[in-house]
Motif scaffolding. Structure first.
Motif, mmCIF file in Angstrom:
data_model
loop_
_atom_site.group_PDB
_atom_site.id
_atom_site.type_symbol
_atom_site.label_atom_id
_atom_site.label_comp_id
_atom_site.label_asym_id
_atom_site.label_seq_id
_atom_site.Cartn_x
_atom_site.Cartn_y
_atom_site.Cartn_z
ATOM 1 N N THR A 113 0.844 -1.187 0.000
ATOM 2 C CA THR A 113 0.000 0.000 0.000
ATOM 3 C C THR A 113 0.884 1.244 0.000
ATOM 4 O O THR A 113 2.106 1.174 0.069
ATOM 5 C CB THR A 113 -0.931 0.010 1.219
ATOM 6 N N THR A 120 -2.554 0.601 -4.871
ATOM 7 C CA THR A 120 -3.029 0.188 -3.547
ATOM 8 C C THR A 120 -4.371 -0.519 -3.639
ATOM 9 O O THR A 120 -4.557 -1.608 -3.079
ATOM 10 C CB THR A 120 -3.134 1.408 -2.615
ATOM 11 N N ASN A 123 -4.004 -3.930 -5.341
ATOM 12 C CA ASN A 123 -3.359 -4.931 -4.490
ATOM 13 C C ASN A 123 -4.302 -5.432 -3.405
ATOM 14 O O ASN A 123 -4.348 -6.636 -3.111
ATOM 15 C CB ASN A 123 -2.096 -4.342 -3.855
ATOM 16 N N ILE A 124 -5.051 -4.529 -2.776
ATOM 17 C CA ILE A 124 -5.985 -4.938 -1.730
ATOM 18 C C ILE A 124 -7.064 -5.850 -2.305
ATOM 19 O O ILE A 124 -7.409 -6.887 -1.724
ATOM 20 C CB ILE A 124 -6.607 -3.711 -1.040
ATOM 21 N N SER A 125 -7.594 -5.485 -3.477
ATOM 22 C CA SER A 125 -8.666 -6.286 -4.067
ATOM 23 C C SER A 125 -8.194 -7.685 -4.434
ATOM 24 O O SER A 125 -8.970 -8.645 -4.409
ATOM 25 C CB SER A 125 -9.231 -5.579 -5.305
ATOM 26 N N LEU A 127 -6.454 -9.651 -2.769
ATOM 27 C CA LEU A 127 -6.450 -10.563 -1.623
ATOM 28 C C LEU A 127 -7.543 -11.620 -1.736
ATOM 29 O O LEU A 127 -7.364 -12.765 -1.313
ATOM 30 C CB LEU A 127 -6.623 -9.778 -0.317
ATOM 31 N N MET A 138 -2.763 -9.116 4.525
ATOM 32 C CA MET A 138 -1.948 -7.981 4.121
ATOM 33 C C MET A 138 -1.789 -7.042 5.321
ATOM 34 O O MET A 138 -2.769 -6.536 5.866
ATOM 35 C CB MET A 138 -2.602 -7.221 2.957
ATOM 36 N N THR A 140 -0.428 -3.537 6.719
ATOM 37 C CA THR A 140 -0.044 -2.189 6.341
ATOM 38 C C THR A 140 0.574 -1.504 7.557
ATOM 39 O O THR A 140 0.799 -2.144 8.592
ATOM 40 C CB THR A 140 -1.266 -1.389 5.859
ATOM 41 N N PHE A 145 -5.499 -6.561 6.627
ATOM 42 C CA PHE A 145 -6.631 -6.994 5.809
ATOM 43 C C PHE A 145 -6.652 -8.518 5.742
ATOM 44 O O PHE A 145 -5.616 -9.148 5.491
ATOM 45 C CB PHE A 145 -6.510 -6.466 4.381
ATOM 46 N N LEU A 212 -13.744 -8.480 2.701
ATOM 47 C CA LEU A 212 -12.465 -8.168 3.332
ATOM 48 C C LEU A 212 -12.734 -7.570 4.701
ATOM 49 O O LEU A 212 -13.633 -6.737 4.862
ATOM 50 C CB LEU A 212 -11.673 -7.159 2.487
ATOM 51 N N PHE A 214 -10.830 -5.517 7.868
ATOM 52 C CA PHE A 214 -9.653 -4.742 8.258
ATOM 53 C C PHE A 214 -9.693 -4.514 9.763
ATOM 54 O O PHE A 214 -10.712 -4.091 10.321
ATOM 55 C CB PHE A 214 -9.638 -3.388 7.546
#
Length: 226
Positions: A113, A120, A123-125, A127, A138, A140, A145, A212, A214
């Motif tokens: 991120t 960012t 990359n998060i999506s 997962l 993930m 950060t 996440f 997801l 967090f």
């Protein structure tokens, strides 16, 4: 920054058997930084090798096409370089796929991120894609996440901030152990499940689909302690 042990326990780092370092902002928070420095095997996206090299941390594999890396680093890490020129996937996917294909079961991703926002979000999506094949999280500089696909309980701590991102509009989501009740909700917008809060040492999400979760490293301060 000193992070208490109950927070570290709640974030579930003990089972991680490989760390993927991407080419976003190199971690500065003590939790993701400790994952890089505690001796867990590291697989590195090629754009991040310079950052690792400056920290005197050697990966077991460097993944990518090496087009933006100095010849010095190419030579230095040639024995662990895995050249993959495929332009249909990004380097994070190439590195994560490498880990899965080599039998790693519990993957932590750091450095994915920061910097460009489109990278960012992408990359998060991703997962959710990775999470269909392995246990992946993930980390950060602010929290972790976790992709989920079915009912799942999470270790937590009181006042830990929790956000749920619904990735399938047909999902019906419920939750226990959070400050703001969620009962058979269908979140149509990403923001709708954000900014909740754990009330105890665990919470549970109920769904069948893709989402997801967090969790922050620090808990929300009360107004009396701000």
């Amino acid at each position: 920054m000193n992070i208490s042990q109950h927070i570290i326990d709640a974030l579930n780092t003990s089972d991680i058997d490989v760390v993927v370092v991407a080419n976003g902002d190199f971690p500065t928070h003590s939790i993701p930084l400790s994952l890089v420095k505690k001796g867990i095997p590291i697989v590195c996206c090629d754009g991040a090798i310079e950052k690792l090299d400056k920290q005197n941390i050697a990966p077991i594999a460097v993944i990518g096409d090496g087009d933006s890396i100095s010849q010095h680093l190419c030579d230095k890490y040639k024995l662990c370089w895995h050249y993959i020129a495929d332009q249909e996937t990004n380097d994070l996917t190439k590195a994560t796929t490498y880990c899965i294909s080599h039998g790693f079961k519990h993957i932590a991703i750091v450095g994915a991120t920061g910097m460009r926002e489109d990278h960012t979000l992408g990359n998060i999506s991703l997962l959710v894609t990775y999470g269909k094949h392995t246990d992946v999280r993930m980390y950060t500089d602010y929290g972790v996440f976790t992709p989920i696909f079915n009912n799942k309980s999470f270790a937590a701590f009181p006042r830990q901030q929790v956000s749920i991102f619904n990735l399938m509009q047909q999902n019906t989501i419920a939750a226990e152990g959070l400050l703001y009740p969620i009962k058979d909700r269908n979140f149509c917008q990403w923001w709708e499940g954000t900014l909740n809060e754990a009330v105890g040492n665990s919470f549970t999400i109920y769904l069948k689909g893709e989402a997801l979760v967090f969790q922050t490293y620090e808990g929300k301060q009360s107004s009396a302690t701000r």
